[in-house]
Design a protein around this motif. Structure first.
Motif, mmCIF file in Angstrom:
data_model
loop_
_atom_site.group_PDB
_atom_site.id
_atom_site.type_symbol
_atom_site.label_atom_id
_atom_site.label_comp_id
_atom_site.label_asym_id
_atom_site.label_seq_id
_atom_site.Cartn_x
_atom_site.Cartn_y
_atom_site.Cartn_z
ATOM 1 N N UNK A 148 12.423 103.120 -7.162
ATOM 2 C CA UNK A 148 11.422 101.915 -6.692
ATOM 3 C C UNK A 148 12.215 101.854 -4.604
ATOM 4 N N UNK A 149 13.055 101.598 -5.040
ATOM 5 C CA UNK A 149 13.674 100.625 -3.587
ATOM 6 C C UNK A 149 13.651 101.529 -3.035
ATOM 7 N N UNK A 150 14.351 102.763 -3.043
ATOM 8 C CA UNK A 150 14.364 103.799 -2.500
ATOM 9 C C UNK A 150 13.416 105.091 -1.638
ATOM 10 N N UNK A 151 13.225 104.759 -3.010
ATOM 11 C CA UNK A 151 10.974 104.945 -2.374
ATOM 12 C C UNK A 151 10.061 103.974 -1.344
ATOM 13 N N UNK A 152 10.522 103.071 -2.192
ATOM 14 C CA UNK A 152 9.867 101.679 -0.630
ATOM 15 C C UNK A 152 10.393 102.242 0.271
ATOM 16 N N UNK A 153 11.707 102.218 0.778
ATOM 17 C CA UNK A 153 12.278 102.761 2.335
ATOM 18 C C UNK A 153 12.203 104.239 2.940
ATOM 19 N N UNK A 154 11.236 104.770 2.140
ATOM 20 C CA UNK A 154 11.299 106.245 2.427
ATOM 21 C C UNK A 154 12.494 107.010 2.145
ATOM 22 N N UNK A 155 13.410 106.295 1.578
ATOM 23 C CA UNK A 155 14.761 107.375 1.491
ATOM 24 C C UNK A 155 14.390 107.904 0.376
ATOM 25 N N UNK A 156 13.654 108.134 -0.578
ATOM 26 C CA UNK A 156 14.099 108.808 -2.187
ATOM 27 C C UNK A 156 14.062 110.587 -1.932
ATOM 28 N N UNK A 157 12.891 110.901 -0.491
ATOM 29 C CA UNK A 157 12.846 112.339 -0.785
ATOM 30 C C UNK A 157 14.318 112.557 0.442
ATOM 31 N N UNK A 158 14.816 113.476 -1.017
ATOM 32 C CA UNK A 158 16.317 114.165 -0.065
ATOM 33 C C UNK A 158 17.995 113.247 0.403
ATOM 34 N N UNK A 159 17.277 111.692 -1.156
ATOM 35 C CA UNK A 159 18.277 111.092 -0.737
ATOM 36 C C UNK A 159 19.102 111.799 -1.813
ATOM 37 N N UNK A 160 20.925 110.526 -1.641
ATOM 38 C CA UNK A 160 21.840 110.782 -2.724
ATOM 39 C C UNK A 160 21.329 110.478 -3.775
ATOM 40 N N UNK A 161 22.225 110.751 -4.903
ATOM 41 C CA UNK A 161 22.862 109.919 -5.993
ATOM 42 C C UNK A 161 23.366 108.674 -5.463
ATOM 43 N N UNK A 162 24.570 108.892 -4.609
ATOM 44 C CA UNK A 162 25.110 107.848 -4.295
ATOM 45 C C UNK A 162 23.941 106.620 -3.546
ATOM 46 N N UNK A 163 23.085 106.917 -2.741
ATOM 47 C CA UNK A 163 22.141 105.839 -2.410
ATOM 48 C C UNK A 163 21.512 105.139 -3.259
ATOM 49 N N UNK A 164 21.406 105.428 -4.649
ATOM 50 C CA UNK A 164 21.052 105.108 -5.549
ATOM 51 C C UNK A 164 21.786 103.365 -6.215
ATOM 52 N N UNK A 165 23.400 103.998 -5.886
ATOM 53 C CA UNK A 165 24.468 102.740 -6.645
ATOM 54 C C UNK A 165 24.063 101.711 -5.643
ATOM 55 N N UNK A 166 23.021 101.527 -4.360
ATOM 56 C CA UNK A 166 23.910 100.452 -4.058
ATOM 57 C C UNK A 166 23.915 98.923 -4.326
ATOM 58 N N UNK A 167 22.195 98.865 -5.242
ATOM 59 C CA UNK A 167 22.102 97.811 -6.133
ATOM 60 C C UNK A 167 22.896 97.888 -7.264
ATOM 61 N N UNK A 168 23.184 98.610 -7.314
ATOM 62 C CA UNK A 168 23.878 98.730 -9.065
ATOM 63 C C UNK A 168 25.032 98.799 -9.881
ATOM 64 N N UNK A 169 25.491 97.529 -10.546
ATOM 65 C CA UNK A 169 26.628 97.598 -11.009
ATOM 66 C C UNK A 169 27.600 98.404 -11.972
ATOM 67 N N UNK A 170 28.841 98.673 -11.441
ATOM 68 C CA UNK A 170 29.300 100.533 -11.724
ATOM 69 C C UNK A 170 30.372 100.130 -12.879
ATOM 70 N N UNK A 171 30.579 100.668 -13.833
ATOM 71 C CA UNK A 171 31.817 100.789 -14.722
ATOM 72 C C UNK A 171 32.335 101.481 -14.090
ATOM 73 N N UNK A 172 33.767 102.387 -13.576
ATOM 74 C CA UNK A 172 33.740 103.749 -13.943
ATOM 75 C C UNK A 172 35.052 103.682 -15.123
#
Length: 223
Positions: free
Chosen positions: A162-186
């Motif tokens: 939803x955040x990516x869509x609100x910024x007009x960046x969902x279309x042609x966006x990468x998966x990594x662009x979704x990770x900016x606000x998420x806490x990731x455990x590798x």
């Protein structure tokens, strides 16, 4: 004793152009007698519900849903958004969503390790990650992460979409662009578990055949 694995849905991405494969759909390539899509579905077999996002998935099990990102070929972030929308209809949403690309024939090994790591997390402990993601050891401090092999907390993933869509960046966006606000455990997995197929050299190295028509004939001969 580990906690049981939380209920999860699965979202399998099968919508790329396969440009480096001459347009041959990756999901129909054959590995050890099964298509790559079938192997991805097997890897996600513990899911409550599964959706395949992409063109021409072929015959799917009755319990597996399918959809297409809009516009077509608009990238993995848009495909994830489309899949989440389908999964949210009727029956609510699972706590986690397993996101998989369809072009990793041995990804089931990664899913097992990710499942174990997720089960080991305390149910409501502080700092519980939003994403438990596969990574291979490439000599760097955190390894090479594979965002298309991971368990995502569904609510967090939807918020990121939803955040990516609100910024007009969902279309042609990468998966990594979704990770900016998420806490990731590798979670470290064997390199083969996330080896993907982008070129015919990749396919040859993994022993993958371009045999969709042969596969159809084989299915008819076995029926």
């Amino acid at each position: 004793m580990q906690d049981p694995l939380p209920h999860f849905d699965a979202l399998i991405l099968a919508g790329g152009r396969s440009s480096r494969l001459g347009g041959v759909p990756k999901q129909h390539l054959l590995f050890r007698g099964a298509t790559l899509l079938e192997r991805s579905l097997d890897a996600a077999s513990g899911a409550r519900r599964t959706v395949v996002v992409g063109p021409d998935p072929g015959r799917l099990p009755e319990t597996v849903l399918s959809c297409r990102e809009q516009p077509e070929f608009s990238g993995p972030a848009a495909a994830i958004a489309a899949g989440l929308e389908v999964l949210s209809r009727g029956g609510g949403e699972a706590e986690y969503t397993l996101v998989l690309a369809c072009d990793m024939p041995l990804v089931a090994d990664a899913v097992v390790r990710l499942s174990s790591a997720l089960s080991a997390e305390p149910a409501d402990g502080p700092g519980k990650p939003d994403v438990v993601m596969a990574a291979t050891d490439d000599g760097t401090p955190h390894g090479r992460a594979q965002p298309l092999a991971g368990f995502y907390r569904t609510a967090g993933l939807k918020n990121a979409v939803e955040d990516l869509a609100a910024r007009g960046a969902l279309i042609n966006g990468s998966v990594r662009s979704l990770l900016a606000s998420l806490d990731v455990q590798l979670v470290t997995v064997p390199a083969a578990a996330t080896a993907d197929v982008d070129t015919w050299d990749d396919a040859a190295a993994l022993g993958i055949a371009a045999g969709h028509q042969d596969d159809d004939q084989g299915r008819r001969s076995r029926s």
